[in-house]
Design a protein around this motif. Structure first.
Motif, mmCIF file in Angstrom:
data_model
loop_
_atom_site.group_PDB
_atom_site.id
_atom_site.type_symbol
_atom_site.label_atom_id
_atom_site.label_comp_id
_atom_site.label_asym_id
_atom_site.label_seq_id
_atom_site.Cartn_x
_atom_site.Cartn_y
_atom_site.Cartn_z
ATOM 1 N N TYR A 155 -45.772 17.908 17.949
ATOM 2 C CA TYR A 155 -44.358 17.696 18.295
ATOM 3 C C TYR A 155 -43.551 18.797 17.629
ATOM 4 O O TYR A 155 -42.960 18.622 16.578
ATOM 5 C CB TYR A 155 -43.952 16.308 17.793
ATOM 6 N N LEU A 156 -43.582 19.980 18.259
ATOM 7 C CA LEU A 156 -43.016 21.184 17.657
ATOM 8 C C LEU A 156 -42.237 21.983 18.695
ATOM 9 O O LEU A 156 -42.503 21.867 19.905
ATOM 10 C CB LEU A 156 -44.131 22.070 17.092
ATOM 11 N N ILE A 172 -61.960 22.996 16.488
ATOM 12 C CA ILE A 172 -62.824 22.018 15.816
ATOM 13 C C ILE A 172 -63.281 20.903 16.770
ATOM 14 O O ILE A 172 -63.895 19.933 16.328
ATOM 15 C CB ILE A 172 -62.128 21.414 14.587
ATOM 16 N N GLY A 173 -62.971 21.054 18.054
ATOM 17 C CA GLY A 173 -63.453 20.078 19.034
ATOM 18 C C GLY A 173 -62.628 18.808 19.108
ATOM 19 O O GLY A 173 -63.042 17.831 19.734
ATOM 20 N N ALA A 174 -61.458 18.809 18.478
ATOM 21 C CA ALA A 174 -60.545 17.672 18.600
ATOM 22 C C ALA A 174 -59.753 17.814 19.898
ATOM 23 O O ALA A 174 -59.905 18.794 20.647
ATOM 24 C CB ALA A 174 -59.628 17.585 17.386
ATOM 25 N N ILE A 175 -58.885 16.847 20.178
ATOM 26 C CA ILE A 175 -58.140 16.803 21.434
ATOM 27 C C ILE A 175 -56.654 16.830 21.106
ATOM 28 O O ILE A 175 -56.169 16.010 20.332
ATOM 29 C CB ILE A 175 -58.470 15.520 22.223
ATOM 30 N N HIS A 176 -55.932 17.771 21.690
ATOM 31 C CA HIS A 176 -54.506 17.850 21.389
ATOM 32 C C HIS A 176 -53.665 17.288 22.532
ATOM 33 O O HIS A 176 -54.076 17.281 23.695
ATOM 34 C CB HIS A 176 -54.074 19.281 21.062
ATOM 35 N N SER A 177 -52.482 16.822 22.167
ATOM 36 C CA SER A 177 -51.476 16.406 23.137
ATOM 37 C C SER A 177 -50.129 16.913 22.645
ATOM 38 O O SER A 177 -49.621 16.447 21.622
ATOM 39 C CB SER A 177 -51.462 14.887 23.295
ATOM 40 N N LEU A 178 -49.576 17.888 23.354
ATOM 41 C CA LEU A 178 -48.311 18.483 22.963
ATOM 42 C C LEU A 178 -47.158 17.697 23.571
ATOM 43 O O LEU A 178 -47.223 17.294 24.737
ATOM 44 C CB LEU A 178 -48.228 19.946 23.406
ATOM 45 N N VAL A 179 -46.122 17.487 22.771
ATOM 46 C CA VAL A 179 -44.945 16.733 23.197
ATOM 47 C C VAL A 179 -43.716 17.603 22.976
ATOM 48 O O VAL A 179 -43.546 18.189 21.896
ATOM 49 C CB VAL A 179 -44.817 15.414 22.404
ATOM 50 N N PHE A 180 -42.859 17.684 23.977
ATOM 51 C CA PHE A 180 -41.629 18.467 23.885
ATOM 52 C C PHE A 180 -40.814 18.038 22.668
ATOM 53 O O PHE A 180 -40.558 16.850 22.459
ATOM 54 C CB PHE A 180 -40.833 18.278 25.179
ATOM 55 N N GLY A 181 -40.374 19.026 21.863
ATOM 56 C CA GLY A 181 -39.686 18.742 20.614
ATOM 57 C C GLY A 181 -38.342 18.074 20.775
ATOM 58 O O GLY A 181 -37.770 17.589 19.793
#
Length: 684
Positions: A155-156, A172-181
């Motif tokens: 959240y950036l 690192i094989g994790a899963i990201h979810s970007l959210v509009f700041g």
């Protein structure tokens, strides 16, 4: 009759655009893609995509290019959930493909990112520096307990740390979810809870429209009581400008304390091609947002190839995609596509008019931007700011290619973009795609396609689209219908997070017998077989049995010199079932306090409404003549630039407003509603 009524098989073709712009000879002579690529891909799509995948670095090669289990009907009548896999058996690391391999090939000194902050601060980050920063962030995330398969919500604003964090999660094989700041705490909380995120990455504040705004409070409210969250990692962006931020010891950690101090070397692991890479949420304009899951190998293959092909990526280019990093456009054409191709690109934190309306022109000149990719809504806004064209004193001669994304671009806006920013020489790549497709599906290709203002042309090599009627049968050239994908690419979302049945029902059930992916958009063919996207099927207006596209009516309005932008919706009408209401932003307007009062806009309406109604009737026919023309200061838009026509319909019909969490500016509907309420009666 509702706008989405499926009883009529086609959409009436109203508007005909005849201007043509052939590919410039000099551009065609050096273009990355040629006409032969279509025939090659059609002959053997798997071989085509295998060649595209070979542009990446794989640790283990794949044994099967693609497999597909289509929707099938079971003995009980229940439809199965479709399943796709690409490059089975292959392993790779997405972040290594975007950073490390360029350093290893001797390009570590090449600039990866030119960052421009809204206040004017700047950074130039080389690929070698980006590798060090991503490695440090990956080490820090692992130290915080994040590993393969864990979800991280980011959240950036548009700052380098956003890209660094995204690549570190992928590494690192994790899963990201970007959210509009700019999203509310409620919208953020939904995404944190739905993903079951262990980590939230946010900032103390961000710069927005010329001022520092604290956002840590929103982050705190979003994770309050969420059991899955273990840490909140905070980037110090606004510092002393937003001093009063709350802090939860043990949960909250500063980026500079854990990332900046981490080791600069990180040994990356390779992951299976179908490893989930990210979850991206639809805007939620109709119902609960869907968390679309994109995987690693197939997504990166199509993202990388399509960026290279569509934007004719060349060494020395300076590329700028203006999207917020939380939008799918930025995932594909601001993070993974450009970086996988070793591009140099610009990222800008702020709004286009901070501190002045020519900020984008200033940035283009400063960095020598060669490729500029933006949304039609910004182009239309620039037209209202600069009705006489780009001001003298700004050198935009570096631009060699332009692109548009989001909604279909109005032809007049296309021509203005081409002449004013492109100098009448730069091709415009009008891309059609969706969060679901992961990468562009249709677009003219520079050096090959004859450009038609407002047309997405046709499907790219390796892909195929059709326009069909309600029975799934292709409609003739010159007619409109439903836009479907009959040959998707490897970047297609695999499922909806936690709800595979919703994935089936949303995209596959309608035309499951034909095996078509239903986009939800309407479109028309022209006589050449090129495609013109007409907007969401739910936005189609049914007037006395004629199904009319909002995009075409909007385009006719924007073509009038007094109109800067328009949003058209269907509203309830006792006689015709639906009537047309047009919300219009004037091309020029007064500045000052009087524009804040509804009476200003009512006076403008009295002056212009009948003129604009007559203009539409003359341009595309009496059936498309708006019943209502309402002059407004702005339109409700998502951060990605799409007009939320549903809200305009709610306002016209006096219904409560639905979900507004995805709006770029949540004050807009109330200002429009005040103008509508102040109007004694509709214009007739």
């Amino acid at each position: 009759m509702p706008a989405s009524d499926a009883s009529a098989p086609t959409i009436t073709n109203l508007l005909t655009e005849t201007r043509r712009y052939p590919a410039p000879d000099a551009f065609a002579a050096q273009a990355n893609v040629t006409a032969a690529d279509w025939s090659r891909a059609d002959a053997d799509p798997d071989s085509f995509w295998a060649d595209a995948a070979a542009r990446l670095d794989w640790v283990e090669p794949w044994h099967t290019v693609s497999s597909w289990d289509p929707v099938a009907e079971g003995p009980d009548g229940e439809l199965s959930v479709p399943a796709a896999a690409w490059f089975a058996g292959g392993t790779l690391n997405v972040a290594v493909n975007c950073v490390d391999r360029h350093v290893a090939s001797g390009n570590g000194d090449r600039i990866a990112l030119y960052f421009e902050g809204e206040p004017g601060d700047r950074r130039a980050i080389s690929y070698a520096e980006l590798q060090r920063e991503v490695s440090k962030a990956a080490n820090a995330l692992e130290a915080l307990g994040i590993g393969q398969g864990d979800r991280v919500v980011i959240y950036l604003p548009v700052i380098p740390e956003t890209i660094i964090a995204t690549l570190a999660v992928a590494r690192i094989g994790a899963i990201h979810s970007l959210v509009f700041g700019g999203f509310s705490a409620e919208a953020l909380r939904f995404r944190v809870e739905d993903t079951g995120a262990k980590l939230l990455i946010t900032s103390d504040g961000q710069y927005r429209r010329g001022r520092a705004v604290a956002v840590k409070g929103n982050a705190d409210a979003a994770v309050d009581g969420v059991d899955s969250i273990e840490h909140v990692l905070v980037v110090r962006r606004t510092g002393d400008a937003t001093p009063a931020i709350a802090w939860t010891p043990g949960r909250d950690v500063w980026w500079h304390d854990v990332v900046d101090t981490a080791p600069e070397r990180h040994d990356a692991q390779a992951f299976d091609a179908e490893t989930p890479l990210f979850i991206i949420y639809t805007s939620g304009t109709t119902g609960k947002p869907k968390g679309l899951v994109h995987t690693s190998g197939g997504y990166l293959t199509q993202a990388s190839w399509s960026h290279w092909a569509l934007f004719d990526a060349k060494p020395g280019d300076v590329y700028w995609c203006t999207a917020d990093l939380a939008w799918v456009t930025a995932h594909t054409y601001e993070i993974y596509g450009p970086l996988s191709n070793g591009a140099t690109q610009v990222i800008y934190e702020g709004t286009p008019n901070s501190p002045h309306t020519a900020r984008h022109f200033e940035i283009i000149e400063r960095y020598g931007v060669t490729t500029y990719y933006t949304a039609p809504t910004l182009i239309r806004t620039l037209m209202t700011w600069f009705p006489d064209g780009v001001p003298a004193g700004y050198d935009l001669s570096s631009i060699r290619l332009l692109g548009t994304v989001g909604e279909a671009i109005n032809p007049e806006a296309w021509v203005w973009f081409h002449s004013q920013l492109g100098g009448g020489r730069a091709p415009i790549i009008d891309t059609w795609w969706q969060s679901e497709t992961g990468a562009a599906v249709m677009a003219p290709v520079p050096g090959v396609s004859t450009l038609k203002p407002g047309s997405a042309n046709r499907a790219l090599p390796g892909l195929s689209t059709l326009i069909v009627d309600d029975d799934g049968k292709p409609v003739p050239f010159g007619e409109g219908g439903y836009l479907v994908i009959d040959r998707p690419g490897p970047a297609l979302a695999r499922t909806v997070w936690g709800d595979p049945e919703r994935y089936r029902d949303s995209y596959w059930s309608r035309f499951w017998k034909q095996g078509y992916f239903f986009s939800g958009d309407g479109a028309k063919w022209d006589a050449d077989g090129d495609i013109w996207v007409l907007g969401r099927v739910d936005d189609v207006i049914n007037v006395s049995g004629h199904r009319l596209s909002t995009i075409e009516i909007e385009s006719s309005l924007v073509a009038h010199p007094l109109v800067g932008e328009a949003g058209v919706v269907g509203v309830t009408d006792a006689l015709t079932g639906q009537a047309i209401a047009a919300y219009v932003i004037p091309a020029t307007r007064s500045a000052g306090q009087e524009t804040e009062h509804p009476d200003y806009w009512l006076a403008l309406r009295a002056e212009l409404a009948e003129l604009l109604r007559s203009h539409v009737a003359q341009a595309i026919g009496p059936i498309a003549k708006p019943r209502d023309v309402i002059l407004v200061p702005d339109l409700p838009k998502t951060r990605s630039g799409k007009i939320m026509r549903r809200l305009l319909g709610d306002i016209s019909d006096g219904r409560p407003l639905g979900d507004v969490t995805s709006l770029q500016d949540e004050t807009v509907p109330a200002r429009i509603e005040a103008i509508v309420v102040a109007s004694a009666r509709p214009t007739s």
